[in-house]
Design an enzyme around this catalytic site. Structure first.
Site, PDB file in Angstrom:
ATOM      1  N   GLU A   1      -3.233  -9.904   3.638  1.00 10.77           N
ATOM      2  CA  GLU A   1      -3.982  -9.644   4.877  1.00 10.77           C
ATOM      3  C   GLU A   1      -5.066 -10.674   5.192  1.00 10.77           C
ATOM      4  OE1 GLU A   1      -2.474  -5.450   3.954  1.00 10.77           O
ATOM      5  OE2 GLU A   1      -2.924  -7.272   2.861  1.00 10.77           O
TER       6      GLU A   1
ATOM      7  N   GLU B   1       0.835  -1.211   0.000  1.00 11.89           N
ATOM      8  CA  GLU B   1       0.000   0.000   0.000  1.00 11.89           C
ATOM      9  C   GLU B   1       0.869   1.261   0.000  1.00 11.89           C
ATOM     10  OE1 GLU B   1      -4.072  -1.325   2.174  1.00 11.89           O
ATOM     11  OE2 GLU B   1      -2.277  -1.610   3.358  1.00 11.89           O
TER      12      GLU B   1
END
Length: 719
Positions: free
Chosen positions: A138, A116
């Site tokens: 994740e 990210e």
């Protein structure tokens, strides 16, 4: 700033991530503070900036969230977490929309929050190295990408295109990233990153339009269309049901991720980011996320780093390994070894049987060749590493010999004495037994210090776990070598001490026998099976008993009884064991391979198995009192109690071996984080209270002694 170095030279603002005292960069609280400060510096210097470079001083680019801090969160922290995530995104957006070109220089791996951070760059340059990994793992930790990963990946790849990378946590290397358009340029090494970044920034000097992301362009259209597109809408109508079928409603992360993707695709970019933050804030403080982070991150890393391996013994990889027995297990181990470049001797009583064992590897590799996932020459090389033989002399010079013959003491002793003398000097011998104590089997060995248990799970090519069993006389070097051998196969080793059934078989036995006991109490078979599925086990207990063969359970029971008699004791069979014994000896129902067990197995191709109708007549009692919550508790608590006992008896020596062993060895539900984490997640006092209620109703299988309670408290992890 302690985690970010900010420099402005010749109009280039460089943010170098370098977290003090950590081997990797993480989104720790200090980094979040520093990012806000660094962003403020950039804004202040805006007029003197031509371009911005994001770089790392570590060997990897960025590792992601600070998971230790995540483990300390409480449910009441959700609102604060939301504000922190929003602040980080605000910093990202400030850098992205400043009108200055931003370049991410990816010198190494960037996963989760690290990817990210990489996505902040309008232009992303990576070192061309296959070992580097990018992506959003994740979901595998019970979380969702919440620092703009969902919103950006969906807008770059489209709702359908982004699903594998978000919902299935599919990772990719720099070359694949280039093909997907997620990385714009590859360079040969880290030294070439900055010159390439400066060259790209130079192309924007005097450019008419300032640098920006595609979604900040007024003409942006989402690849493949938004949920308003009838084709996409049709697929999305069934997506939640398909997902629910996979998660059984026990894993919120994939459901939250899908919701954030779809809801975010229908609104503007900044609103989509806020939706994503809300889902992450709710999820990150949930018990399931903590359970999964604890086990799939911290416990798994403890095993990978060799915390259960004896210290100060040099790393080891056997060059030549012999296998006695070319049945399902021997054939599977041969394939695992040959896949990893280990020369393998596969020995059985006849050449035909040995050849049949080798043919298993040919069958497995052929399907890969047919799908284009393996070349014919790689297949030939793999098969050439397996020597199928009926000659014991072929084992001469093996560094390790593993016996994988039938579970009979006399047979195991015979093959041990026959093969052990052929080991290379300093070699060691292993038994792939699932239940027989190793110290007893080692009596047949001339070198009990070099004798160990290496318990593979079937089918070997799919099952990741291997249980290493230390006998009473096994020395440290042999344990370390067995550990290294298992890791060389790309599998997960846990180390346990010797006892009947070790850890996995013993605990797994409690699950299936609790199911059989329920049947004996008059509870409908379908309810028992559904309880197993609903609590997250891969299949119900009766189906598992059929798969492993009821006759094998009875064989183990008979062996246990005779072992007890030999020790001058009497073995008291559990209610579940007595039901299984009746199924075999009274009703001739031996399990799946015999075509009849708790289920009927129709011979027509493609026909589904069904529960044996006679179970209703023979066992079901209309007045039996039960509810589904009680059944689910019994199946999970019984295994957790047995795991705690194994830890208390020193069969298990660590919580990480218990958690990983329970999930990968016996299919304990991943949402719990494993059998010990299940206890800690419930709260020790609440668990003890519920276990004593179950013991009062359903017998000593649920009883916790004072020693076991003390052990549970002593091993509780602290973050």
């Amino acid at each position: 700033m302690k985690t970010i170095k900010y420099e402005l030279t010749d109009g280039i603002a460089t943010l170098t991530f370098n977290e003090e005292g950590s081997p990797v960069n993480t989104m720790c609280a200090q980094w979040q503070k520093d990012l806000t400060a660094a962003t403020a510096e950039v804004v202040k210097d805006r007029d003197g900036i031509r371009g911005i470079v994001l770089a790392s001083a570590k060997s990897t680019f960025f590792a992601g969230a600070d998971l230790k801090a995540t483990m300390r969160l409480k449910a009441s922290d959700a609102a604060e977490v939301f504000q922190e995530i929003e602040q980080t995104k605000k910093n990202f957006r400030t850098l992205e929309t400043l009108g200055k070109p931003v370049v991410s220089c990816l010198n190494g791996t960037a996963l989760g929050g690290g990817w990210e951070v990489a996505l902040v760059g309008h232009y992303r340059i990576a070192v061309d190295d296959k070992k580097i990994q990018f992506g959003l793992p994740e979901i595998t930790l019970g979380l969702i990408p919440g620092a703009s990963g969902i919103t950006k990946m969906t807008r770059m790849l489209g709702l359908m295109g982004a699903q594998p990378y978000i919902l299935e946590s599919k990772l990719f290397n720099p070359h694949e990233a280039l093909e997907l358009g997620l990385v714009h340029e590859l360079v040969p090494d880290a030294a070439a990153l900055r010159p390439a970044a400066l060259a790209w920034i130079a192309t924007h000097d005097g450019a008419a339009a300032p640098a920006h992301h595609p979604w900040d362009d007024k003409n942006y259209k989402m690849p493949g269309g938004t949920p308003a597109n009838p084709k996409i809408a049709g697929m999305l109508a069934v997506a939640p049901a398909v997902l629910k079928q996979k998660t059984r409603g026990l894993y919120p992360a994939p459901e939250y991720a899908l919701a954030a993707m779809v809801e975010g695709a229908q609104v503007d970019f900044d609103t989509a980011l806020r939706i994503e933050s809300r889902y992450l804030a709710r999820l990150i403080v949930s018990p399931v996320a903590k359970n999964m982070i604890n086990t799939f991150f911290f416990n798994m890393n403890a095993i990978k780093s060799g915390r259960s391996r004896p210290k100060d013994i040099p790393r080891y990889k056997p060059q030549k390994v012999g296998l006695l027995g070319a049945g399902m297990m021997g054939a599977g181990i041969a394939f695992a070894q040959a896949s990893r470049g280990i020369a393998t001797v596969l020995k059985d009583v006849s050449q035909d049987k040995a050849d049949a064992g080798k043919a298993y590897s040919a069958k497995l590799t052929q399907s890969r060749v047919d799908k284009g996932r393996m070349s014919a020459s790689d297949q030939a090389a793999l098969l050439s590493r397996i020597q199928a033989t009926d000659q014991v002399a072929s084992l001469t010079g093996c560094d390790l010999i593993i016996e994988a013959v039938f579970e009979r003491r006399d047979l195991k002793a015979k093959v041990t004495q026959e093969a052990e003398p052929l080991l290379a000097p300093g070699g060691f011998f292993a038994s792939n037994t699932s239940t027989l104590p190793i110290s007893g089997l080692a009596l047949a060995s001339a070198h009990p210090g070099k004798f160990i248990g290496i318990h593979f799970f079937s089918p070997v090519d799919k099952m990741k776990l291997v249980e290493i069993i230390r006998g009473k006389q096994t020395d440290d070097e042999t344990v370390a070598r067995a550990f290294d051998y298992v890791q060389a196969l790309g599998k997960i080793p846990i180390v346990v001490n010797d006892s009947r059934g070790f850890y996995t078989s013993r605990t797994f036995g409690t699950f299936v026998m609790e199911g059989a006991a329920m049947l004996g109490e008059g509870i409908p078979a379908a309810a028992i099976e559904n309880a197993g599925i609903q609590c997250g086990m891969p299949v119900g207990p009766l189906a598992v008993l059929d798969e492993t063969a009821l006759s094998l359970s009875v064989h183990v029971l008979d062996q246990t009884r005779s072992d007890y008699v030999a020790e001058g004791k009497t073995y008291i069979a559990t209610p579940g064991e007595l039901i299984v014994e009746r199924m075999v000896k009274e009703f001739d129902r031996n399990g799946r391979t015999a075509g009849a067990g708790f289920y009927d197995y129709p011979e027509e191709k493609g026909a589904k198995k069904t529960l044996w109708p006679e179970l209703k007549t023979l066992f079901e009692k209309p007045d039996a009192a039960w509810n589904i919550t009680g059944l689910k508790d019994r199946l999970l608590y019984r295994q957790a109690v047995e795991t705690a006992r194994c830890l208390s008896e020193n069969v298990l020596t660590s919580v990480h071996d218990a958690n990983i062993g329970s999930i990968f060895g016996i299919g304990f539900p991943a949402w719990t984080g494993g059998a010990m984490q299940f206890i800690y997640s419930m709260g020790v006092d609440a668990f003890v209270q519920r276990a004593s209620e179950l013991a009062a109703k359903y017998g000593p299988g649920f009883a916790l002694s004072d020693e076991v309670k003390t052990t549970i408290k002593k091993h509780q992890p602290i973050y």
